[in-house]
Scaffold this active site. Structure first.
Site, PDB file in Angstrom:
ATOM      1  N   HIS A 206       0.857  -1.195   0.000  1.00  0.00           N
ATOM      2  CA  HIS A 206       0.000   0.000   0.000  1.00  0.00           C
ATOM      3  C   HIS A 206       0.895   1.248   0.000  1.00  0.00           C
ATOM      4  O   HIS A 206       1.928   1.278   0.662  1.00  0.00           O
ATOM      5  CB  HIS A 206      -0.923  -0.010   1.220  1.00  0.00           C
ATOM      6  CG  HIS A 206      -2.003   1.006   1.125  1.00  0.00           C
ATOM      7  ND1 HIS A 206      -1.778   2.345   1.362  1.00  0.00           N
ATOM      8  CD2 HIS A 206      -3.308   0.896   0.775  1.00  0.00           C
ATOM      9  CE1 HIS A 206      -2.900   3.012   1.182  1.00  0.00           C
ATOM     10  NE2 HIS A 206      -3.852   2.153   0.822  1.00  0.00           N
TER      11      HIS A 206
ATOM     12  N   GLU B 292      -3.666   1.929  -7.541  1.00  0.00           N
ATOM     13  CA  GLU B 292      -4.033   3.083  -6.731  1.00  0.00           C
ATOM     14  C   GLU B 292      -3.080   4.238  -7.023  1.00  0.00           C
ATOM     15  O   GLU B 292      -1.990   4.306  -6.439  1.00  0.00           O
ATOM     16  CB  GLU B 292      -3.925   2.738  -5.247  1.00  0.00           C
ATOM     17  CG  GLU B 292      -4.794   1.569  -4.835  1.00  0.00           C
ATOM     18  CD  GLU B 292      -5.099   1.633  -3.352  1.00  0.00           C
ATOM     19  OE1 GLU B 292      -6.270   1.871  -3.035  1.00  0.00           O
ATOM     20  OE2 GLU B 292      -4.189   1.480  -2.544  1.00  0.00           O
TER      21      GLU B 292
HETATM   22  C1  PEP Z   1      -6.868   3.182   0.108  1.00  0.00           C
HETATM   23  O1  PEP Z   1      -7.052   2.883   1.255  1.00  0.00           O
HETATM   24  O2  PEP Z   1      -6.072   2.540  -0.545  1.00  0.00           O
HETATM   25  C2  PEP Z   1      -7.619   4.280  -0.507  1.00  0.00           C
HETATM   26  C3  PEP Z   1      -7.787   4.260  -1.794  1.00  0.00           C
HETATM   27  O3  PEP Z   1      -8.112   5.236   0.314  1.00  0.00           O
HETATM   28  P1  PEP Z   1      -9.278   6.302  -0.061  1.00  0.00           P
HETATM   29  O4  PEP Z   1     -10.431   5.506  -0.588  1.00  0.00           O
HETATM   30  O5  PEP Z   1      -9.581   6.968   1.246  1.00  0.00           O
HETATM   31  O6  PEP Z   1      -8.735   7.234  -1.082  1.00  0.00           O
END
Ligand code: PEP
Length: 249
Positions: A93, A164
């Protein structure tokens, strides 16, 4: 392929708040075969949430140590999470990479630990804002995939990948929403790249400021197999609405 919704509660909720949210989910959850909800509470709340929700959802660790047992003060291993009922673990992450300084080597060790234990890793990858400004997004994700997967014996486990973009993560990135079509195109690149490492059809999820108002715009895209949700998933009502909307796509 089913749709995955990962609820990453990060360190937003204390144990009591986690249990309350779990009780709300338990009372109102509609079970659907085409959708898997993976709840990732903090480590202190993990067992309590599991005892409330039992087998109505799946559980994930937010982070794992790569060594199974021993003299590692403060660490909680993939093995310990597995023994307590986790089926998944977030690995790589961006908050672990960029706040806690975890490099690709640490990510690789955690991938190995999950696979050896039987946990399904959810490998998180994504470019930073600077990467994007320099048009290095493809370079970044390809490198992260290579470092995590090249030569890795998956031992029959099919990992999940979460794309992400760091800049799109709420309360961490710069809060810039990611255009769903941009995400879809990045997913296509990731899926193509993954064929180098495995023949398995790896689900690729999108993460970054997803909520109940925008989830459909992501999961309706052909290359997006689900979402990883942080902040919005900590509210039981919003999470259930997210599930309803995700199931409709
Ligand atoms: C995450 O936890 O990886 C994330 C995408 O957080 P958020 O949805 O708060 O942007």
């Amino acid at each position: 392929m089913k749709t995955y919704i990962v609820a990453n509660w990060k360190m937003y909720l204390n144990a009591e708040e986690s249990f309350k949210t779990a009780e709300h989910i338990k009372a109102n959850l509609t079970k659907r075969d085409n959708l898997e909800l993976i709840v990732c509470p903090n480590a202190l709340a993990f067992n309590g949430v599991r005892d409330i929700l039992k087998d109505t959802v799946s559980y994930g660790a937010q982070n794992v140590a790569w060594t199974p047992l021993g003299a590692y003060t403060g660490a909680i291993s993939a093995l310990l999470f597995y023994q307590d009922g986790a089926r998944y673990a977030l690995v790589g992450h961006s908050e672990r990479r960029y706040i806690f300084g975890e490099d690709n080597e640490a990510v690789r060790k955690k991938m190995n630990a999950c696979i050896d234990t039987g946990l399904i890793p959810i490998l998180c990858i994504g470019e930073t804002h600077d990467d994007k400004e320099e048009e290095k997004q493809e370079y970044r994700i390809k490198k992260q995939l290579m470092k995590a997967l090249e030569g890795l014996d998956l031992q029959g486990i099919v990992p999940l990948v979460a794309y992400e973009p760091v800049w799109a993560i709420s309360n961490f990135g710069i809060g810039q929403p990611c255009d769903p079509e941009y995400a879809n195109q990045m997913h296509a690149i990731i899926k193509k790249e993954l064929t180098q490492y495995t023949d398995a059809a790896i689900p690729v999820l999108y993460g970054g400021s997803v909520d109940n108002n925008n989830i459909a715009s992501y999961v309706a895209r052909e290359n997006i197999n689900g979402v990883l949700v942080g902040s919005a998933s900590t509210n039981g009502h919003v999470l259930l609405d997210l599930l309803d909307k995700g199931a409709q796509c």
